[in-house]
Design a protein around this motif. Structure first.
Motif, PDB file in Angstrom:
ATOM      1  N   VAL A 136       0.936  -1.340  -0.014  1.00 54.24           N
ATOM      2  CA  VAL A 136      -0.093   0.039   0.005  1.00 54.24           C
ATOM      3  C   VAL A 136       0.676   1.298   0.117  1.00 54.24           C
ATOM      4  O   VAL A 136       0.818   2.130  -0.732  1.00 54.24           O
ATOM      5  N   ALA A 137       1.885   1.263   1.023  1.00 54.95           N
ATOM      6  CA  ALA A 137       2.631   2.414   1.206  1.00 54.95           C
ATOM      7  C   ALA A 137       3.555   2.967   0.077  1.00 54.95           C
ATOM      8  O   ALA A 137       3.316   3.999  -0.486  1.00 54.95           O
ATOM      9  N   ALA A 138       4.265   2.021  -0.602  1.00 57.86           N
ATOM     10  CA  ALA A 138       5.388   2.107  -1.552  1.00 57.86           C
ATOM     11  C   ALA A 138       4.554   2.688  -2.839  1.00 57.86           C
ATOM     12  O   ALA A 138       5.140   3.900  -3.355  1.00 57.86           O
ATOM     13  N   MET A 139       3.549   2.098  -3.274  1.00 54.26           N
ATOM     14  CA  MET A 139       2.536   2.332  -4.386  1.00 54.26           C
ATOM     15  C   MET A 139       1.929   3.843  -4.193  1.00 54.26           C
ATOM     16  O   MET A 139       2.198   4.838  -5.216  1.00 54.26           O
ATOM     17  N   ALA A 186       4.839   6.407  -4.295  1.00 60.77           N
ATOM     18  CA  ALA A 186       5.404   6.524  -5.655  1.00 60.77           C
ATOM     19  C   ALA A 186       4.515   7.469  -6.557  1.00 60.77           C
ATOM     20  O   ALA A 186       4.910   8.176  -7.164  1.00 60.77           O
ATOM     21  N   HIS A 187       3.467   7.119  -6.485  1.00 58.00           N
ATOM     22  CA  HIS A 187       2.199   7.778  -7.266  1.00 58.00           C
ATOM     23  C   HIS A 187       2.267   9.186  -6.694  1.00 58.00           C
ATOM     24  O   HIS A 187       2.170  10.026  -7.739  1.00 58.00           O
ATOM     25  N   LYS A 188       2.285   9.528  -5.654  1.00 53.57           N
ATOM     26  CA  LYS A 188       2.411  10.803  -5.031  1.00 53.57           C
ATOM     27  C   LYS A 188       3.494  11.712  -5.358  1.00 53.57           C
ATOM     28  O   LYS A 188       3.594  12.854  -5.985  1.00 53.57           O
ATOM     29  N   VAL A 189       4.825  11.238  -5.584  1.00 53.60           N
ATOM     30  CA  VAL A 189       5.866  11.798  -5.971  1.00 53.60           C
ATOM     31  C   VAL A 189       6.005  11.881  -7.559  1.00 53.60           C
ATOM     32  O   VAL A 189       6.182  12.810  -7.853  1.00 53.60           O
ATOM     33  N   VAL A 190       5.546  10.974  -8.310  1.00 51.88           N
ATOM     34  CA  VAL A 190       5.424  10.844  -9.704  1.00 51.88           C
ATOM     35  C   VAL A 190       4.681  12.040 -10.009  1.00 51.88           C
ATOM     36  O   VAL A 190       4.672  12.809 -10.783  1.00 51.88           O
ATOM     37  N   ASP A 191       3.279  12.362  -9.182  1.00 45.98           N
ATOM     38  CA  ASP A 191       2.403  13.229  -9.655  1.00 45.98           C
ATOM     39  C   ASP A 191       2.864  14.770  -9.292  1.00 45.98           C
ATOM     40  O   ASP A 191       2.616  15.767 -10.365  1.00 45.98           O
ATOM     41  N   ARG A 192       3.713  14.783  -8.318  1.00 44.71           N
ATOM     42  CA  ARG A 192       4.198  16.294  -8.099  1.00 44.71           C
ATOM     43  C   ARG A 192       5.265  16.597  -9.231  1.00 44.71           C
ATOM     44  O   ARG A 192       5.443  17.678  -9.633  1.00 44.71           O
ATOM     45  N   ALA A 193       6.093  15.480  -9.647  1.00 45.05           N
ATOM     46  CA  ALA A 193       7.089  15.923 -10.838  1.00 45.05           C
ATOM     47  C   ALA A 193       6.322  16.142 -12.084  1.00 45.05           C
ATOM     48  O   ALA A 193       6.586  16.983 -12.862  1.00 45.05           O
ATOM     49  N   VAL A 194       4.995  15.447 -12.206  1.00 46.27           N
ATOM     50  CA  VAL A 194       4.387  15.778 -13.601  1.00 46.27           C
ATOM     51  C   VAL A 194       4.001  17.186 -13.232  1.00 46.27           C
ATOM     52  O   VAL A 194       4.020  18.155 -14.427  1.00 46.27           O
ATOM     53  N   GLN A 195       3.632  17.830 -12.071  1.00 48.41           N
ATOM     54  CA  GLN A 195       3.220  19.046 -12.005  1.00 48.41           C
ATOM     55  C   GLN A 195       4.265  20.039 -12.217  1.00 48.41           C
ATOM     56  O   GLN A 195       4.171  21.195 -12.770  1.00 48.41           O
ATOM     57  N   THR A 196       5.473  19.768 -11.808  1.00 46.55           N
ATOM     58  CA  THR A 196       6.549  20.399 -11.977  1.00 46.55           C
ATOM     59  C   THR A 196       6.870  20.590 -13.427  1.00 46.55           C
ATOM     60  O   THR A 196       7.359  21.767 -13.780  1.00 46.55           O
ATOM     61  N   PHE A 197       6.885  19.550 -14.327  1.00 48.87           N
ATOM     62  CA  PHE A 197       7.052  19.556 -15.686  1.00 48.87           C
ATOM     63  C   PHE A 197       5.884  20.262 -16.423  1.00 48.87           C
ATOM     64  O   PHE A 197       6.156  20.764 -17.697  1.00 48.87           O
ATOM     65  N   ALA A 205       0.877   6.435 -14.730  1.00 48.44           N
ATOM     66  CA  ALA A 205      -0.213   5.267 -15.011  1.00 48.44           C
ATOM     67  C   ALA A 205       0.142   4.056 -14.389  1.00 48.44           C
ATOM     68  O   ALA A 205      -0.749   3.278 -13.535  1.00 48.44           O
ATOM     69  N   VAL A 206       1.519   3.659 -14.267  1.00 44.04           N
ATOM     70  CA  VAL A 206       1.757   2.453 -13.738  1.00 44.04           C
ATOM     71  C   VAL A 206       1.591   2.447 -12.440  1.00 44.04           C
ATOM     72  O   VAL A 206       1.269   1.478 -11.542  1.00 44.04           O
ATOM     73  N   THR A 207       2.122   3.481 -11.602  1.00 42.49           N
ATOM     74  CA  THR A 207       1.908   3.556 -10.094  1.00 42.49           C
ATOM     75  C   THR A 207       0.638   3.336  -9.798  1.00 42.49           C
ATOM     76  O   THR A 207       0.200   3.348  -8.426  1.00 42.49           O
ATOM     77  N   ARG A 208      -0.451   4.236 -10.397  1.00 40.79           N
ATOM     78  CA  ARG A 208      -1.879   4.033 -10.102  1.00 40.79           C
ATOM     79  C   ARG A 208      -2.290   2.685 -10.444  1.00 40.79           C
ATOM     80  O   ARG A 208      -3.083   2.156  -9.575  1.00 40.79           O
ATOM     81  N   ALA A 209      -1.844   1.956 -11.367  1.00 41.00           N
ATOM     82  CA  ALA A 209      -2.494   0.757 -11.939  1.00 41.00           C
ATOM     83  C   ALA A 209      -2.061  -0.321 -10.722  1.00 41.00           C
ATOM     84  O   ALA A 209      -2.689  -1.181 -10.326  1.00 41.00           O
ATOM     85  N   LEU A 210      -0.708  -0.114 -10.288  1.00 42.14           N
ATOM     86  CA  LEU A 210      -0.358  -1.024  -9.116  1.00 42.14           C
ATOM     87  C   LEU A 210      -0.875  -0.883  -7.924  1.00 42.14           C
ATOM     88  O   LEU A 210      -0.568  -1.707  -7.012  1.00 42.14           O
ATOM     89  N   GLN A 211      -1.611   0.154  -7.761  1.00 37.78           N
ATOM     90  CA  GLN A 211      -2.549   0.070  -6.368  1.00 37.78           C
ATOM     91  C   GLN A 211      -3.863  -0.835  -6.557  1.00 37.78           C
ATOM     92  O   GLN A 211      -4.576  -0.900  -5.495  1.00 37.78           O
ATOM     93  N   ILE A 212      -3.977  -1.347  -7.555  1.00 34.55           N
ATOM     94  CA  ILE A 212      -4.940  -2.558  -7.716  1.00 34.55           C
ATOM     95  C   ILE A 212      -4.084  -3.952  -8.096  1.00 34.55           C
ATOM     96  O   ILE A 212      -4.674  -4.871  -7.574  1.00 34.55           O
ATOM     97  N   PRO A 261      -5.767  -4.845  -4.636  1.00 37.12           N
ATOM     98  CA  PRO A 261      -5.968  -3.719  -4.310  1.00 37.12           C
ATOM     99  C   PRO A 261      -5.482  -3.185  -2.777  1.00 37.12           C
ATOM    100  O   PRO A 261      -5.670  -4.162  -2.029  1.00 37.12           O
ATOM    101  N   ASN A 262      -5.488  -1.853  -2.795  1.00 39.63           N
ATOM    102  CA  ASN A 262      -4.838  -1.419  -1.279  1.00 39.63           C
ATOM    103  C   ASN A 262      -5.917  -1.792  -0.213  1.00 39.63           C
ATOM    104  O   ASN A 262      -5.505  -2.031   0.882  1.00 39.63           O
ATOM    105  N   GLU A 263      -7.284  -1.761  -0.468  1.00 43.71           N
ATOM    106  CA  GLU A 263      -8.039  -1.764   0.575  1.00 43.71           C
ATOM    107  C   GLU A 263      -7.931  -3.326   1.221  1.00 43.71           C
ATOM    108  O   GLU A 263      -8.226  -3.489   2.089  1.00 43.71           O
ATOM    109  N   VAL A 264      -7.752  -4.331   0.182  1.00 45.24           N
ATOM    110  CA  VAL A 264      -7.683  -5.551   0.684  1.00 45.24           C
ATOM    111  C   VAL A 264      -6.158  -5.792   1.636  1.00 45.24           C
ATOM    112  O   VAL A 264      -6.304  -6.565   2.903  1.00 45.24           O
ATOM    113  N   HIS A 265      -5.231  -5.210   1.170  1.00 43.18           N
ATOM    114  CA  HIS A 265      -3.976  -5.066   2.400  1.00 43.18           C
ATOM    115  C   HIS A 265      -4.288  -4.351   3.701  1.00 43.18           C
ATOM    116  O   HIS A 265      -3.802  -4.811   4.627  1.00 43.18           O
TER     117      HIS A 265
END
Length: 400
Positions: A339-342, A345-356, A372-379, A383-387
């Motif tokens: 849960v936490a790593a995905m 990672a998605h949050k950091v990538v999202d910040r980088a997208v915003q910076t670019f 896309a990958v870091t979001r898909a890997l939360q499923i 899925p995160n909710e199961v963990h």
């Protein structure tokens, strides 16, 4: 408490980082161009075969495999930092024969396969002479609960007959895919966790039909994610993995190390996204100053650094527990890192997208694909909710 890596890990890290800088990052664009130009976008591009040959020649091969007779014999704790480095590139894992779904399938064969099964399937997978797929998820049921599986495995004399529909079967469109590991119900009247079995299915067996290649957020992966119909697929009884009814236990054994691999690779993606964000912030000027001088961007960078380091420690702790006390003892920690790593990672990538800005949502950088990958890997892989459910149940149990 010692936070240093083993001497073997330090040595491999140096070799791996050099290889990534010299060979892998420069090949990313070539890899994409060769896929775009190919008549079959699911074929392995020539540049990947060249990279794999070089990696194998340098001994950077099957690093994930903890079994001495199959790989280099690293522990999970020793492998985790290496997985992070490979995860910095979306093609990195494949270069070193450390990519899913083959990694999990090789683990299954190493742990549960007979000598004949290992010789027929594990050896060529370790050599990367073939690829494989894992057929578990189904479109008609919530496959996060494996007891829901509706596909069937029915004994008929010296064969089993398989029926059912699976989807998001990664790797099945690769022309080199020769093996499917199929999970289905072999005895619906057995106790809940003894109803499922796993069986080895040659990919060319009659009755297997790939209906379509499924995208993830609009992206089609090179390996392909297939929706597959199995209709009266007949395989010999000796293709059963373990015994009838072992399927659920095998699935849990497969997914534990796999989730650690995913988590560490996610940290690699986050690290690369943070690096790109920092470099961009130093050269991009808005309203008279570099973005690096803006408070909001500085906060993104600082928070990203803290979050990545926190998650890395959590993953290393989970890896250590798996090595010292077994996968079952690390069940809560493995759920936590998935849960936490995905999420980080998605949050950091999202910040980088915003910076670019606009460049961040284009294909000019790797960020959009990582988003896309870091979001898909939360499923994927549960899925995160199961963990979170697993963690909460184990935590509350301590107070009953």
């Amino acid at each position: 408490m010692d936070f240093s890596y083993s001497a073997r890990t330090d040595e491999l890290l140096d070799e791996l980082e050099y290889f990534m800088d010299k060979h892998v990052y420069p090949a990313e664009k070539v890899y994409a161009e060769q896929i775009a130009a190919a008549s079959n976008p699911h074929e392995q591009p020539p540049v990947m075969r060249e990279l794999q040959a070089e990696a194998r020649a340098q001994g950077l091969w099957n690093l994930f495999m903890t079994h001495d007779d199959c790989g280099v014999g690293l522990t999970n704790l020793e492998y985790a930092p290496l997985a992070e480095v490979m995860g910095r590139s979306l093609i990195g894992n494949e270069v070193f024969n450390c990519s899913a779904p083959d990694t999990g399938n090789m683990e299954i064969l190493a742990l549960y396969g007979t000598e004949v099964q290992r010789e027929q399937w594990l050896k060529p997978l370790l050599d990367c002479g073939i690829r494989s797929a894992f057929a578990m998820t189904e479109p008609a049921v919530a496959s996060s609960d494996a007891t829901n599986i509706g596909s069937t495995i029915r004994r008929d004399g010296d064969h089993y007959v398989l029926n059912g529909r699976k989807w998001y079967i990664s790797g099945i469109l690769d022309p080199d895919c020769r093996l499917l590991i199929f999970m289905g119900k072999s005895d619906p009247d057995a106790p809940t966790y003894r109803q499922q079995s796993m069986i080895l299915v040659p990919a060319d067996t009659p009755g297997i039909e790939v209906l379509r290649d499924l995208p993830m957020f609009g992206y089609h992966d090179r390996l392909g994610h297939g929706e597959v119909q199995f209709t009266d697929v007949r395989v010999p009884v000796e293709n059963m993995l373990g015994n009838e009814g072992d399927g659920f236990a095998i699935a849990q054994g497969r997914l534990g190390p796999g989730r650690m691999h995913y988590a560490m690779r996610a940290i690699g993606m986050a690290e690369r996204a943070l690096e790109l964000m920092c470099r961009r912030s130093l050269v991009r000027v808005a309203f008279g100053q570099p973005l690096a001088e803006r408070g909001v961007v500085r906060e993104w960078i600082a928070r990203s650094r803290m979050e990545i380091d926190q998650i890395r420690l959590l993953v290393l702790q989970a890896s250590w527990l798996m090595d010292t006390k077994g996968n079952a003892a690390a069940r809560s920690e493995v759920a936590a890192i998935k849960v936490a790593a995905m999420e980080v990672a998605h949050k950091v990538v999202d910040r980088a997208v915003q910076t670019f800005g606009a460049a961040g949502v284009s294909d000019d950088t790797v960020l959009a694909r990582m988003h896309a990958v870091t979001r898909a890997l939360q499923i994927a892989d549960g899925p995160n909710e199961v963990h979170l459910r697993t963690m909460a149940r184990l935590e509350v149990k301590r107070y009953r």
